[in-house]
Write a protein that holds these residues in place. Structure first.
Motif, PDB file in Angstrom:
ATOM      1  N   UNK A  40      13.071  41.885  60.483  1.00 27.29           N
ATOM      2  CA  UNK A  40      13.540  41.998  61.868  1.00 27.29           C
ATOM      3  C   UNK A  40      15.031  42.005  61.977  1.00 27.29           C
ATOM      4  N   UNK A  41      16.053  41.968  60.626  1.00 30.35           N
ATOM      5  CA  UNK A  41      17.271  42.337  60.993  1.00 30.35           C
ATOM      6  C   UNK A  41      17.313  43.537  60.852  1.00 30.35           C
ATOM      7  N   UNK A  42      16.079  44.573  60.022  1.00 28.55           N
ATOM      8  CA  UNK A  42      16.454  45.573  59.439  1.00 28.55           C
ATOM      9  C   UNK A  42      15.934  46.757  60.961  1.00 28.55           C
ATOM     10  N   UNK A  43      14.210  45.919  61.438  1.00 31.35           N
ATOM     11  CA  UNK A  43      14.027  46.411  62.449  1.00 31.35           C
ATOM     12  C   UNK A  43      14.724  46.812  63.502  1.00 31.35           C
ATOM     13  N   UNK A  44      15.737  45.339  63.505  1.00 26.22           N
ATOM     14  CA  UNK A  44      16.846  46.082  65.078  1.00 26.22           C
ATOM     15  C   UNK A  44      18.089  46.636  64.569  1.00 26.22           C
ATOM     16  N   UNK A  45      18.674  46.553  63.349  1.00 24.31           N
ATOM     17  CA  UNK A  45      19.309  48.001  62.999  1.00 24.31           C
ATOM     18  C   UNK A  45      18.781  49.691  63.128  1.00 24.31           C
ATOM     19  N   UNK A  46      17.556  49.841  62.714  1.00 22.38           N
ATOM     20  CA  UNK A  46      16.844  50.923  62.462  1.00 22.38           C
ATOM     21  C   UNK A  46      16.445  51.487  63.710  1.00 22.38           C
ATOM     22  N   UNK A  47      16.032  50.603  64.819  1.00 22.36           N
ATOM     23  CA  UNK A  47      14.801  50.941  66.246  1.00 22.36           C
ATOM     24  C   UNK A  47      13.944  51.379  65.064  1.00 22.36           C
ATOM     25  N   UNK A  48      13.492  51.824  64.827  1.00 23.64           N
ATOM     26  CA  UNK A  48      12.361  53.159  64.222  1.00 23.64           C
ATOM     27  C   UNK A  48      10.983  50.924  64.096  1.00 23.64           C
ATOM     28  N   UNK A 243      12.332  47.418  49.527  1.00 24.49           N
ATOM     29  CA  UNK A 243      12.526  46.187  48.624  1.00 24.49           C
ATOM     30  C   UNK A 243      13.570  45.617  49.536  1.00 24.49           C
ATOM     31  N   UNK A 244      14.449  45.708  49.860  1.00 28.38           N
ATOM     32  CA  UNK A 244      15.072  45.410  51.402  1.00 28.38           C
ATOM     33  C   UNK A 244      14.909  44.170  52.110  1.00 28.38           C
ATOM     34  N   UNK A 245      13.112  43.730  52.508  1.00 30.38           N
ATOM     35  CA  UNK A 245      12.370  43.368  52.834  1.00 30.38           C
ATOM     36  C   UNK A 245      12.568  42.332  52.025  1.00 30.38           C
ATOM     37  N   UNK A 246      12.383  42.042  50.709  1.00 22.62           N
ATOM     38  CA  UNK A 246      12.825  41.105  49.487  1.00 22.62           C
ATOM     39  C   UNK A 246      13.918  40.295  49.077  1.00 22.62           C
ATOM     40  N   UNK A 247      15.252  40.943  50.444  1.00 25.61           N
ATOM     41  CA  UNK A 247      16.367  40.978  50.174  1.00 25.61           C
ATOM     42  C   UNK A 247      17.295  40.929  48.414  1.00 25.61           C
ATOM     43  N   UNK A 248      16.826  41.806  47.891  1.00 26.22           N
ATOM     44  CA  UNK A 248      17.746  42.617  47.056  1.00 26.22           C
ATOM     45  C   UNK A 248      17.597  43.751  47.336  1.00 26.22           C
ATOM     46  N   UNK A 249      18.774  44.601  46.396  1.00 23.38           N
ATOM     47  CA  UNK A 249      19.033  45.827  47.018  1.00 23.38           C
ATOM     48  C   UNK A 249      18.553  47.330  46.386  1.00 23.38           C
ATOM     49  N   UNK A 250      18.870  48.401  47.056  1.00 23.47           N
ATOM     50  CA  UNK A 250      17.990  49.233  46.530  1.00 23.47           C
ATOM     51  C   UNK A 250      18.646  49.430  44.850  1.00 23.47           C
ATOM     52  N   UNK A 251      19.875  49.413  45.359  1.00 21.99           N
ATOM     53  CA  UNK A 251      20.616  49.627  44.101  1.00 21.99           C
ATOM     54  C   UNK A 251      21.940  49.497  43.861  1.00 21.99           C
ATOM     55  N   UNK A 252      22.969  48.297  43.147  1.00 22.14           N
ATOM     56  CA  UNK A 252      23.468  47.893  43.294  1.00 22.14           C
ATOM     57  C   UNK A 252      24.761  48.200  43.508  1.00 22.14           C
ATOM     58  N   UNK A 253      24.419  49.763  43.607  1.00 19.26           N
ATOM     59  CA  UNK A 253      26.107  50.833  43.738  1.00 19.26           C
ATOM     60  C   UNK A 253      26.085  50.757  45.478  1.00 19.26           C
ATOM     61  N   UNK A 254      24.930  49.999  46.100  1.00 23.27           N
ATOM     62  CA  UNK A 254      25.116  50.429  47.280  1.00 23.27           C
ATOM     63  C   UNK A 254      25.297  48.714  48.207  1.00 23.27           C
ATOM     64  N   UNK A 255      25.704  47.779  47.339  1.00 26.61           N
ATOM     65  CA  UNK A 255      26.128  46.659  47.622  1.00 26.61           C
ATOM     66  C   UNK A 255      27.259  46.794  48.730  1.00 26.61           C
ATOM     67  N   UNK A 256      27.041  46.421  49.434  1.00 27.67           N
ATOM     68  CA  UNK A 256      28.745  45.849  50.661  1.00 27.67           C
ATOM     69  C   UNK A 256      28.474  47.423  51.593  1.00 27.67           C
ATOM     70  N   UNK A 257      27.886  48.358  51.582  1.00 33.08           N
ATOM     71  CA  UNK A 257      27.075  50.193  52.504  1.00 33.08           C
ATOM     72  C   UNK A 257      25.988  49.779  53.133  1.00 33.08           C
ATOM     73  N   UNK A 258      25.284  48.821  52.922  1.00 35.40           N
ATOM     74  CA  UNK A 258      23.767  48.972  53.783  1.00 35.40           C
ATOM     75  C   UNK A 258      23.856  48.378  55.123  1.00 35.40           C
ATOM     76  N   UNK A 259      23.793  49.312  55.933  1.00 34.32           N
ATOM     77  CA  UNK A 259      24.098  48.925  58.054  1.00 34.32           C
ATOM     78  C   UNK A 259      23.759  47.357  57.544  1.00 34.32           C
ATOM     79  N   UNK A 260      22.899  47.054  56.710  1.00 35.81           N
ATOM     80  CA  UNK A 260      22.300  45.264  56.859  1.00 35.81           C
ATOM     81  C   UNK A 260      22.302  44.600  56.297  1.00 35.81           C
ATOM     82  N   UNK A 261      22.545  43.959  55.618  1.00 36.03           N
ATOM     83  CA  UNK A 261      22.432  42.978  54.592  1.00 36.03           C
ATOM     84  C   UNK A 261      21.603  42.075  54.937  1.00 36.03           C
ATOM     85  N   UNK A 262      20.259  41.792  53.764  1.00 30.18           N
ATOM     86  CA  UNK A 262      19.001  40.514  53.852  1.00 30.18           C
ATOM     87  C   UNK A 262      19.427  40.331  52.307  1.00 30.18           C
ATOM     88  N   UNK A 263      18.850  38.955  53.103  1.00 29.69           N
ATOM     89  CA  UNK A 263      18.639  37.888  51.130  1.00 29.69           C
ATOM     90  C   UNK A 263      17.710  37.461  50.453  1.00 29.69           C
TER      91      UNK A 263
END
Length: 392
Positions: A40-48, A243-263
């Motif tokens: 739901x977080x991601x769906x709301x953030x990307x509106x797609x 990967x983000x739906x499972x609360x994992x980072x696509x890459x550690x370098x993207x920590x704190x750079x994504x539009x929404x944080x998942x758990x």
């Protein structure tokens, strides 16, 4: 041996079905509510529209339980092989399913009748499907639905020639009982901040589809990293959320750079089942790679590389016991591993492999760094003999 079909509700209450008894302390605990919140977080953030990517047993988390939970939120599902699509249909999933990998044309009647979408990536592949369509058109009540994949630089699957792609589309449009629903590509470096290949791939995709009526198709180009970290120059309709739906980072370098944080939705736990008292000079494990410098206590935990830990994982990794770090001693074995204990640690104490305990945590990203791997691989490696426990 009788084939036993287990429904989703029964998966959550295994005592109600005739199934093996799991008495190992090692278990993966998956939080279904957190998974739904992430979607739901991601769906709301990307509106797609959202395609839930549940291939590889939902990245090790459990394809059926997660898909059943996701169906009310997502628009479709993505899998890698036809067997995974079949599992979802057997579980009662009704929404569209796209097989992202190769599907043999012999499955024509099955994919048509079950509404399973097929990835088409070459003219040669189309000709095989066309041959089957002419053979079986009287047996197939429903259309075969394709998504065309365009190779823009990943150089895995996909049409690389515009001429070949247009020829394929033209023949499909002239054939009854088949149509193209979607167009897509996959970016090789979506998780690499600032990488120039992304722009090149975007331009190639735009050029490849420039002669098409794009409004006719469902265009999907974005995985988790692309959707949550970039502004696209390509209009698209749907994201492929893995990967983000499972609360994992696509890459550690993207920590704190994504539009929404998942758990994270998964914890991997076990317990101490035996304690060895060592003297100075005693060695531990295969190869005798660990040598006690003084009197020590070593705990045995019932988890090994057959459960998903990497053998090399133990070189500089730790687990959590009593809210504190406990380092591995010696090599991870097939079924067991050994950790150095403190005086307060006891038999039956909980051991967290991945997850949180008090104020400490071990994430899959941390474990990936320790083992020169990626979080995707470590999640997928958690084997079937590790019991999945689903909570809400």
């Amino acid at each position: 041996m009788n084939n036993l079909k287990i429904g989703y509700s029964e998966l959550l209450t295994p005592s109600k079905v005739e199934c093996p008894v799991f008495n190992r302390a090692t278990k993966a605990i998956i939080n279904l509510n957190t998974y739904k919140d992430n979607l739901l977080k991601v769906k709301g953030a990307v509106n797609k529209k959202v395609m839930a990517i549940v291939k590889a047993n939902a990245y090790g988390h459990g394809i059926v339980p997660l898909s059943v939970e996701a169906e009310e939120i997502v628009d479709s599902f993505g899998v890698a092989i036809i067997e995974e699509a079949s599992m979802l249909r057997e579980a009662g999933i009704k929404k569209p399913i796209l097989v992202l990998g190769y599907v043999d044309s012999e499955y024509l009647s099955y994919v048509a009748n079950e509404g399973i979408r097929v990835t088409l990536y070459s003219y040669e592949q189309w000709k095989k499907w066309q041959e089957q369509i002419f053979k079986k058109n009287r047996l197939t009540k429903k259309s075969v639905i394709f998504h065309l994949k365009i190779n823009t630089g990943m150089n895995r699957l996909g049409f690389k020639s515009e001429e070949e792609m247009l020829k394929t589309i033209q023949e499909i449009e002239a054939t009854q009982g088949v149509y193209i629903e979607g167009l897509f590509t996959h970016f090789a470096t979506a998780d690499e901040p600032g990488d120039s290949l992304i722009s090149q791939q975007e331009n190639i995709f735009l050029e490849m589809i420039s002669k098409l009526e794009k409004d006719k198709y469902n265009v999907h180009i974005a995985n988790s990293a692309y959707a949550l970290n970039r502004e696209s120059k390509i209009p698209f309709d749907m994201i492929r959320l893995g990967i983000s739906s499972y609360g994992l980072l696509p890459d550690s370098k993207l920590e704190n750079q994504l539009k929404v944080t998942t758990d994270p939705i998964l914890q991997l736990k076990t317990k101490i089942v035996h304690i060895q008292e060592l003297k100075a000079g005693d060695k531990v494990g295969y190869g005798a790679t660990y040598k006690a410098k003084e009197g020590e206590r070593v705990g045995v935990i019932p988890i090994g590389y057959a459960d998903g830990l990497l053998r090399r994982y133990a070189l500089n990794a730790y687990v959590l016991v009593n809210g504190e770090r406990r380092y591995f001693t010696g090599r991870v074995c097939m079924d067991q591993a050994m950790i150095k204990l403190e005086p307060k640690d006891c038999l039956e104490d909980e051991v967290v492999i991945y997850g949180e305990q008090d104020k400490e945590k071990v994430s899959l990203e941390m474990a990936a760094e320790w083992s020169n791997s990626i979080n995707y691989e470590l999640a997928c490696l958690i084997s079937e003999r590790v019991k999945r426990e689903y909570i809400k």
